[in-house]
Design an enzyme around this catalytic site. Structure first.
Site: not given
Length: 144
Positions: A77, A140, A52
């Site tokens: 997230c 991640d 993103e």
């Protein structure tokens, strides 16, 4: 599945081919893709280059984000959801959230409409990646 999610999936596949994490994103305004990107944390050694944020970087300075829609193959997230809220993006369409629930509630409490398409294609891509790369995936998502 619409053309925009297909474009996000192509971005995710590009990231996977580059040796990265298969998450892709596109930003749409007035029915056109104005930015696209994929997770490049591994490729660039950059912990904040999520799909993103890469997409937003590639869209450039567009001024007002009103009327834009962010597509992502995976539920964003908290980091990426913060960018969504900060820039005033009012709609996010996610390919899936089973492999990672993300920050849906956070976005919704800040007035963002969130749509989870629960696409098998997105989920399978992530499940296979996580199975083959558990350490990289845990890095991640900050769970090492």
């Amino acid at each position: 599945m619409d053309e925009f999610m297909k474009a996000a999936i192509l971005e995710a596949e590009a990231g996977l081919r580059e040796g990265g994490i298969p998450i892709g994103s596109v930003l749409v305004k007035d029915g056109k893709i104005i930015g696209k990107g994929h997770n490049k944390r591994v490729q660039e050694g950059n912990p904040v280059m999520h799909a993103e944020t890469d997409c937003l970087k590639n869209a450039g300075r567009i001024g007002i984000y009103r009327g834009t829609v962010l597509y992502s193959t995976l539920m964003p997230c908290y980091f990426c959801a913060g960018a969504v809220v900060q820039f005033g993006i009012k709609k996010v369409i996610a390919g899936e959230s089973k492999t990672f629930p993300g920050a849906r509630e956070f976005m919704e409490t800040h007035g963002v409409e969130v749509v989870d398409l629960d696409l098998r294609e997105c989920r399978t891509m992530m499940e296979e990646f996580i199975r083959k790369n558990p350490k990289l995936w845990n890095e991640d998502i900050g769970e090492l």
